[in-house]
Design a protein around this motif. Sequence first.
Motif, short mmCIF file in Angstrom:
data_model
loop_
_atom_site.label_atom_id
_atom_site.label_comp_id
_atom_site.label_asym_id
_atom_site.label_seq_id
_atom_site.Cartn_x
_atom_site.Cartn_y
_atom_site.Cartn_z
N UNK A 176 -34.42 -43.41 1.51
CA UNK A 176 -33.10 -43.22 1.18
C UNK A 176 -33.16 -42.39 -0.16
N UNK A 177 -33.60 -43.03 -1.02
CA UNK A 177 -33.63 -42.47 -2.45
C UNK A 177 -34.65 -41.33 -2.60
N UNK A 178 -35.88 -41.42 -2.02
CA UNK A 178 -36.79 -40.27 -2.06
C UNK A 178 -36.14 -39.07 -1.41
N UNK A 179 -35.46 -39.34 -0.30
CA UNK A 179 -34.79 -38.06 0.30
C UNK A 179 -33.78 -37.37 -0.19
N UNK A 180 -32.89 -38.20 -0.88
CA UNK A 180 -31.82 -38.10 -1.76
C UNK A 180 -32.33 -36.93 -3.02
N UNK A 181 -33.14 -37.58 -3.61
CA UNK A 181 -33.92 -36.75 -4.57
C UNK A 181 -34.49 -35.50 -4.20
N UNK B 259 -40.89 -44.45 -3.67
CA UNK B 259 -39.30 -44.67 -3.46
C UNK B 259 -39.10 -44.89 -2.15
N UNK B 260 -37.96 -45.87 -1.77
CA UNK B 260 -37.46 -46.06 -0.54
C UNK B 260 -37.17 -44.86 -0.11
N UNK C 246 -43.04 -36.79 -6.21
CA UNK C 246 -44.38 -37.25 -6.15
C UNK C 246 -44.59 -37.65 -7.66
N UNK C 247 -44.37 -36.45 -8.54
CA UNK C 247 -44.55 -36.60 -9.99
C UNK C 247 -43.59 -37.78 -10.59
N UNK C 248 -42.37 -37.71 -10.34
CA UNK C 248 -41.32 -38.67 -10.71
C UNK C 248 -41.73 -39.87 -10.42
N UNK C 249 -42.41 -40.36 -9.26
CA UNK C 249 -42.67 -41.55 -8.61
C UNK C 249 -43.69 -42.15 -9.75
#
Length: 200
Positions: free
Chosen positions: A119-124, A116-117, A168-171
């Motif tokens: 911004x989205x990874x950090x947000x999650x 994920x980019x 990481x699992x979500x990705x």
Amino acid sequence: MDPRYERTQRQLRRAVYELAAEHPVGDIAVAELCRAAGVTRDTFYRHATSPTTLLAEALGEELTTAIEAVRDEHAARLAPGERLDGEALMRHSERTLLVHLRTHARVYRNAMTAGLVPELRTQLENIIFDALVEHALSYPSVLPEAIAPDDQMALEITAAYASSGTVGAIERWLRHDPLDVDRGAALILAASPGFWLRDA
């Protein structure tokens, strides 16, 4: 909130969702987003610093509201003196997270290259981290003996480890079709430290 500001915010969020579902998130230009939302560049920059941050904030707010609703629902069910069913809460929360991701699958997939980019990874990660810290502070009996709820560093490391691993699992999950929410949630929880599923 000022009704005009709120209306513009809705227009921008609707437009960024639509564009992100059709194009790679990194390719969305401010000018394109402004046209789709029917606002000026000046107006856009009063609401966000970039299309990606606008998208991350919109998705984050939606997800936070959904997770808070799960927690409130479980707390409301407790009779006086009754213990929280930690496993049920975690399973419901994980499922809610994956339902959100599946609902916006095209957006999240368009926000991925290797992952994920930022911004989205950090947000999650931050949303999951905050939910885990709140769970641990509300129900400290779930924590192993080595992690005291008043040991801020230990609690933060524990929640950071779990939140980063979950993202990481979500990705990986997002790369599969169909997006099976129940199986995805079950696999993520099976890979998680078991103490998060304890009754409180």
